[in-house]
Design a protein around this motif. Structure first.
Motif, mmCIF file in Angstrom:
data_model
loop_
_atom_site.group_PDB
_atom_site.id
_atom_site.type_symbol
_atom_site.label_atom_id
_atom_site.label_comp_id
_atom_site.label_asym_id
_atom_site.label_seq_id
_atom_site.Cartn_x
_atom_site.Cartn_y
_atom_site.Cartn_z
ATOM 1 N N UNK A 1 4.387 2.363 -8.026
ATOM 2 C CA UNK A 1 4.488 2.016 -6.611
ATOM 3 C C UNK A 1 4.088 0.551 -6.448
ATOM 4 N N UNK A 2 4.539 -0.051 -5.360
ATOM 5 C CA UNK A 2 4.202 -1.448 -5.103
ATOM 6 C C UNK A 2 2.890 -1.521 -4.325
ATOM 7 N N UNK A 3 2.270 -2.698 -4.275
ATOM 8 C CA UNK A 3 0.990 -2.841 -3.590
ATOM 9 C C UNK A 3 1.004 -2.414 -2.111
ATOM 10 N N UNK A 4 2.024 -2.742 -1.303
ATOM 11 C CA UNK A 4 1.989 -2.282 0.087
ATOM 12 C C UNK A 4 1.952 -0.751 0.203
ATOM 13 N N UNK A 5 2.698 -0.071 -0.658
ATOM 14 C CA UNK A 5 2.686 1.397 -0.646
ATOM 15 C C UNK A 5 1.328 1.913 -1.091
ATOM 16 N N UNK A 6 0.765 1.301 -2.138
ATOM 17 C CA UNK A 6 -0.564 1.711 -2.622
ATOM 18 C C UNK A 6 -1.601 1.523 -1.519
ATOM 19 N N UNK A 7 -1.544 0.397 -0.834
ATOM 20 C CA UNK A 7 -2.495 0.126 0.245
ATOM 21 C C UNK A 7 -2.361 1.165 1.352
#
Length: 154
Positions: free
Chosen positions: A44-50
């Protein structure tokens, strides 16, 4: 003097050749590919992880060293757990309440350590490991947490 010029020419040629090899194969960084372990983990990308970490849908674990946390902070919603700890798996089990199926997302600086640790955790019985391959500082997977301007906690 001729030896110095020849040495400089050979050194320069070696550097150009090495650089070409690193970015051969359609722009892929072969050096990065060589040191990054293939992983079966979901990416997953950082925005999704956040978003998912803040919502409580995943346990986001910043596996970097304490000096790295000090230097950049950790992503908002992340729990800090140094992957070098001898009791890392036990500490992670404590964080998950003993649930090996709980979604655990790993983030490091550039995705190399998180890929390797994803495989180690899968071998230890964790069944829902997620990798954030961009990491905090970016990688070939993308710009990373920091360059995306996502919130950090110091």
């Amino acid at each position: 003097m001729a030896d110095l010029s020849r040495r400089a020419l050979l050194t320069g040629g070696a550097i150009v050749l090495a650089g070409g090899m690193i970015y051969a194969a359609g722009g892929r960084n072969l050096f990065y590919s060589a040191i990054t372990e293939a992983s079966e983990a979901v990416h997953i990308d950082p925005p999704t992880a956040h978003q998912q970490a803040v919502a409580g849908d995943i346990l986001l674990v910043d596996i970097r060293r304490p000096d790295e946390w000090t230097r950049t902070g950790s992503g908002e919603g992340a729990t800090r757990l140094d992957m070098r700890r001898e009791d890392f798996v036990d500490a992670l089990l404590t964080l998950t309440g003993g649930e090996t199926a709980l979604p655990v997302a790993l983030i490091c600086a550039r995705g190399v350590r998180s890929a390797r640790l994803s495989n180690q955790l899968a071998a230890a019985g964790f069944s829902n490991i997620i990798d954030v391959p961009e990491g905090m500082q970016g990688s070939r997977a993308g710009p990373g947490w920091l360059k995306r301007g996502l919130p950090v906690v110091r």
